[in-house]
Write a protein that holds these residues in place. Structure first.
Motif, PDB file in Angstrom:
ATOM      1  N   PRO A   5      29.100  28.635 -29.033  1.00  0.00           N
ATOM      2  CA  PRO A   5      30.189  29.418 -28.443  1.00  0.00           C
ATOM      3  C   PRO A   5      30.390  29.055 -26.979  1.00  0.00           C
ATOM      4  O   PRO A   5      29.453  28.669 -26.282  1.00  0.00           O
ATOM      5  CB  PRO A   5      29.726  30.867 -28.587  1.00  0.00           C
ATOM      6  N   GLU A   6      31.610  29.143 -26.546  1.00  0.00           N
ATOM      7  CA  GLU A   6      31.933  28.894 -25.144  1.00  0.00           C
ATOM      8  C   GLU A   6      31.384  30.034 -24.278  1.00  0.00           C
ATOM      9  O   GLU A   6      31.332  31.189 -24.721  1.00  0.00           O
ATOM     10  CB  GLU A   6      33.454  28.824 -24.959  1.00  0.00           C
ATOM     11  N   ARG A   8      32.808  31.459 -21.847  1.00  0.00           N
ATOM     12  CA  ARG A   8      33.876  32.451 -21.678  1.00  0.00           C
ATOM     13  C   ARG A   8      33.882  33.429 -22.853  1.00  0.00           C
ATOM     14  O   ARG A   8      34.016  34.637 -22.677  1.00  0.00           O
ATOM     15  CB  ARG A   8      35.209  31.724 -21.556  1.00  0.00           C
ATOM     16  N   ASP A   9      33.722  32.903 -24.076  1.00  0.00           N
ATOM     17  CA  ASP A   9      33.734  33.754 -25.265  1.00  0.00           C
ATOM     18  C   ASP A   9      32.537  34.702 -25.296  1.00  0.00           C
ATOM     19  O   ASP A   9      32.666  35.863 -25.685  1.00  0.00           O
ATOM     20  CB  ASP A   9      33.757  32.903 -26.534  1.00  0.00           C
ATOM     21  N   LEU A  10      31.388  34.204 -24.896  1.00  0.00           N
ATOM     22  CA  LEU A  10      30.197  35.057 -24.839  1.00  0.00           C
ATOM     23  C   LEU A  10      30.370  36.186 -23.828  1.00  0.00           C
ATOM     24  O   LEU A  10      30.039  37.345 -24.093  1.00  0.00           O
ATOM     25  CB  LEU A  10      28.965  34.220 -24.479  1.00  0.00           C
ATOM     26  N   ALA A  12      33.204  37.417 -22.739  1.00  0.00           N
ATOM     27  CA  ALA A  12      34.250  38.323 -23.220  1.00  0.00           C
ATOM     28  C   ALA A  12      33.696  39.288 -24.264  1.00  0.00           C
ATOM     29  O   ALA A  12      33.993  40.490 -24.239  1.00  0.00           O
ATOM     30  CB  ALA A  12      35.420  37.528 -23.784  1.00  0.00           C
ATOM     31  N   GLU A  13      32.897  38.786 -25.179  1.00  0.00           N
ATOM     32  CA  GLU A  13      32.311  39.641 -26.223  1.00  0.00           C
ATOM     33  C   GLU A  13      31.343  40.656 -25.622  1.00  0.00           C
ATOM     34  O   GLU A  13      31.378  41.842 -25.959  1.00  0.00           O
ATOM     35  CB  GLU A  13      31.606  38.786 -27.275  1.00  0.00           C
ATOM     36  N   GLN A  16      33.262  43.337 -23.856  1.00  0.00           N
ATOM     37  CA  GLN A  16      33.915  44.259 -24.783  1.00  0.00           C
ATOM     38  C   GLN A  16      32.912  45.255 -25.366  1.00  0.00           C
ATOM     39  O   GLN A  16      33.205  46.441 -25.489  1.00  0.00           O
ATOM     40  CB  GLN A  16      34.615  43.489 -25.904  1.00  0.00           C
ATOM     41  N   ILE A  45      35.217  35.539 -16.205  1.00  0.00           N
ATOM     42  CA  ILE A  45      36.019  34.961 -17.295  1.00  0.00           C
ATOM     43  C   ILE A  45      37.298  34.353 -16.740  1.00  0.00           C
ATOM     44  O   ILE A  45      37.649  33.211 -17.060  1.00  0.00           O
ATOM     45  CB  ILE A  45      36.335  36.037 -18.356  1.00  0.00           C
ATOM     46  N   GLU A  49      38.542  30.397 -16.653  1.00  0.00           N
ATOM     47  CA  GLU A  49      39.826  29.986 -17.219  1.00  0.00           C
ATOM     48  C   GLU A  49      40.650  29.227 -16.188  1.00  0.00           C
ATOM     49  O   GLU A  49      41.295  28.226 -16.507  1.00  0.00           O
ATOM     50  CB  GLU A  49      40.595  31.210 -17.729  1.00  0.00           C
TER      51      GLU A  49
END
Length: 120
Positions: A5-6, A8-10, A12-13, A16, A45, A49
């Motif tokens: 996983p990127e 950024r995705d980690l 973001a999760e 959340q 994040i 980006e």
């Protein structure tokens, strides 16, 4: 190759989960601290980006061109420090359109990370 996983995705999760599951269970100072952490994660994040989109580099290029065009050597300082010194010492004119464009680009780049809602 393993599907990784990127970053950024980690982030973001994790952000959340923090907001949806943990923050509602907290109160007072702990809730405030958790919201500050979530905000910092959101900034990280957005910064990542921006870097992937090449935005800071384009602002740095604008700044370098401005400094070079006004014979302001970057020396060992970073470009922003050179610009700040030149402004303090009134080496550059504050009404210069190119200067204003550089300052605006720098400000917008930072706002997109720190407070993106402000630009709307």
């Amino acid at each position: 190759m393993i599907n990784r996983p990127e970053t950024r995705d980690l982030l973001a999760e994790a952000r959340q989960v923090l907001l949806d599951s943990l923050v509602p269970e907290l109160g007072g100072e702990r809730k405030y601290e958790a919201l500050m952490i979530a905000n910092a994660m959101g900034m990280a994040i957005r910064e990542q980006e921006q870097q992937e989109a090449g935005e800071p580099e384009s602002t740095d290029v604008m700044l370098s061109r401005f400094l070079a065009g006004h014979a302001l050597p970057e020396e060992s300082e970073q470009g922003e420090q050179t610009l700040a010194r030149a402004l303090r010492e009134r080496v550059v004119d504050g009404s210069d359109r190119e200067l204003r464009a550089v300052l605006r680009a720098m400000t917008e780049t930072r706002l997109k990370v720190n407070n993106p809602g402000y630009l709307k």
